[in-house]
Write an enzyme that holds these catalytic residues in place. Structure first.
Site, mmCIF file in Angstrom:
data_model
loop_
_atom_site.group_PDB
_atom_site.id
_atom_site.type_symbol
_atom_site.label_atom_id
_atom_site.label_comp_id
_atom_site.label_asym_id
_atom_site.label_seq_id
_atom_site.Cartn_x
_atom_site.Cartn_y
_atom_site.Cartn_z
ATOM 1 N N HIS A 62 -87.265 58.478 8.140
ATOM 2 C CA HIS A 62 -87.284 59.062 6.805
ATOM 3 C C HIS A 62 -88.652 59.676 6.525
ATOM 4 C CE1 HIS A 62 -88.967 55.095 6.079
ATOM 5 N NE2 HIS A 62 -89.178 55.338 4.797
ATOM 6 N N ASP A 66 -95.842 56.970 5.317
ATOM 7 C CA ASP A 66 -96.248 55.974 6.323
ATOM 8 C C ASP A 66 -95.410 56.068 7.602
ATOM 9 O OD1 ASP A 66 -94.171 54.950 4.550
ATOM 10 O OD2 ASP A 66 -94.469 52.953 5.391
ATOM 11 N N HIS A 67 -94.459 56.975 7.623
ATOM 12 C CA HIS A 67 -93.632 57.166 8.819
ATOM 13 C C HIS A 67 -93.825 58.541 9.468
ATOM 14 C CE1 HIS A 67 -91.157 53.485 8.104
ATOM 15 N NE2 HIS A 67 -91.727 53.648 6.911
ATOM 16 N N HIS A 140 -82.109 53.330 1.237
ATOM 17 C CA HIS A 140 -83.520 53.338 0.862
ATOM 18 C C HIS A 140 -83.679 54.284 -0.329
ATOM 19 C CE1 HIS A 140 -87.622 52.350 1.665
ATOM 20 N NE2 HIS A 140 -88.000 53.532 2.107
ATOM 21 N N ASP A 211 -86.620 52.132 7.040
ATOM 22 C CA ASP A 211 -86.718 51.292 5.847
ATOM 23 C C ASP A 211 -85.339 51.205 5.185
ATOM 24 O OD1 ASP A 211 -89.342 51.463 6.506
ATOM 25 O OD2 ASP A 211 -90.038 52.284 4.595
ATOM 26 N N HIS A 269 -92.589 46.267 9.916
ATOM 27 C CA HIS A 269 -92.809 46.841 8.587
ATOM 28 C C HIS A 269 -93.116 45.720 7.591
ATOM 29 C CE1 HIS A 269 -92.018 49.491 5.058
ATOM 30 N NE2 HIS A 269 -92.284 50.457 5.883
#
Ligand SMILES: [Zn+2]
Ligand SMILES: [Zn+2]
Length: 304
Positions: A62, A66-67, A140, A211, A269
């Protein structure tokens, strides 16, 4: 297959845990697939035997920073290091725009072809002779996908005891037998490959989830997979916060593992609110539901 965790933290980098990224080792470490690419993923890779040119696919779950914030730098360095082989990025709609804009604004020129496959539906997104990759939308705050990699059934190995017992001499003839062909020896005897091959071997499999809240969608994707990599941003006691922020707890990840009947669960995570001393407790509450649980650490490798 093996997985190496490059970043196992949530949201922001911490001393002990960088932001999300996982490398899947394929073909005896000659090929790598990356799952998510948080900031400084390329710095983490420097501490591993992974070479950027050996990465040919990147799967993005996604578009939360942070990804993905590590992508422009990593893609540029791959080119700087002389890679010319193509690379494909899979991810939600918008990933192509993000990468192209970052590269354009920073006048980064890639010497290798880059392809994009934006995800709009669940199902198979990649298939070759050996692997098949399936994706599934999770639950999410924004579109977040899980990926499942299945290695196809492998042909059985040549039964050397039988070969020797039949008096078949060593040599190139064994290669033909191994792929199931019939061979004729100089003395006229004929042998059939199928009589000398063991039973087919089950392929390995791994699911890497982006996530997500606890969701039946995760269970549908992970059914019977060998290794499940699931987020566990929060402890069981913080279940309410996890739900509000569209994340899962240790216990919820373990529930997915249990209901999917996987072999092992690896939690990642992890929120920076939990310190090193809290890990024992986080692991314990997951293990109460699903005993074969591990907590990922940066730069740690797990066998699948
Ligand atoms: Zn995240
Ligand atoms: Zn997120």
């Amino acid at each position: 297959m093996k997985v190496t965790f490059l970043g196992t933290g949530a949201g922001i980098p911490a001393k002990e845990r960088n932001v999300s990224s996982i490398a899947l080792h394929l073909h005896n470490d000659s090929l790598f697939w990356l799952f998510d690419c948080g900031e400084a993923t390329q710095h983490q890779i420097l501490h591993t035997p992974i070479k950027l040119r050996k990465i040919n696919s990147i799967f993005i779950s996604h578009l939360h920073g942070d990804h993905i914030f590590g992508l422009p730098g990593l893609l540029g360095s791959r080119s700087f290091q002389g890679a010319e082989t193509p690379l494909t990025v899979y991810g939600p709609v918008g990933i192509q725009h993000f990468i192209e804009t970052s590269l354009k604004v920073s006048t980064t020129y890639l010497k290798y072809p880059i392809h994009f496959k934006e995800l709009e539906n669940d199902g198979v997104i990649y298939e070759d002779n050996e692997y098949i990759v399936t994706t599934q939308l999770l639950e999410h705050g924004i579109d977040s996908y899980g990926f499942r990699v299945d290695q196809k059934e492998q042909a059985g190995s040549l039964l050397m005891d039988k070969v020797v017992a039949a008096g078949i001499p060593p040599g190139p003839i064994l290669k033909d037998l191994k792929v199931g062909r019939s061979v004729t020896l100089q003395d006229g005897r004929v042998f059939h490959g199928e009589d000398f091959i063991g039973p087919p071997k089950k392929g390995k499999s791994v699911a890497v989830l982006g996530d997500t809240r606890f969701s039946s969608r995760s269970i549908a994707l992970c059914k019977g997979v060998h290794t499940l990599v699931h987020e566990a941003t929060f402890a069981h006691k913080d279940e309410q916060i996890a739900h509000e922020y569209f994340h899962a707890t240790t216990e919820e990840a373990a529930k997915v593992a249990k209901l999917s009947r996987v072999e092992q669960l690896i939690l990642t995570h992890i929120s920076s609110r939990y310190q090193k001393d809290d890990m024992k407790q986080l692991l314990l509450e997951a293990k109460e539901v699903f005993p074969q649980t591990y907590i990922a650490e940066d730069l740690k490798t797990f066998q699948i």
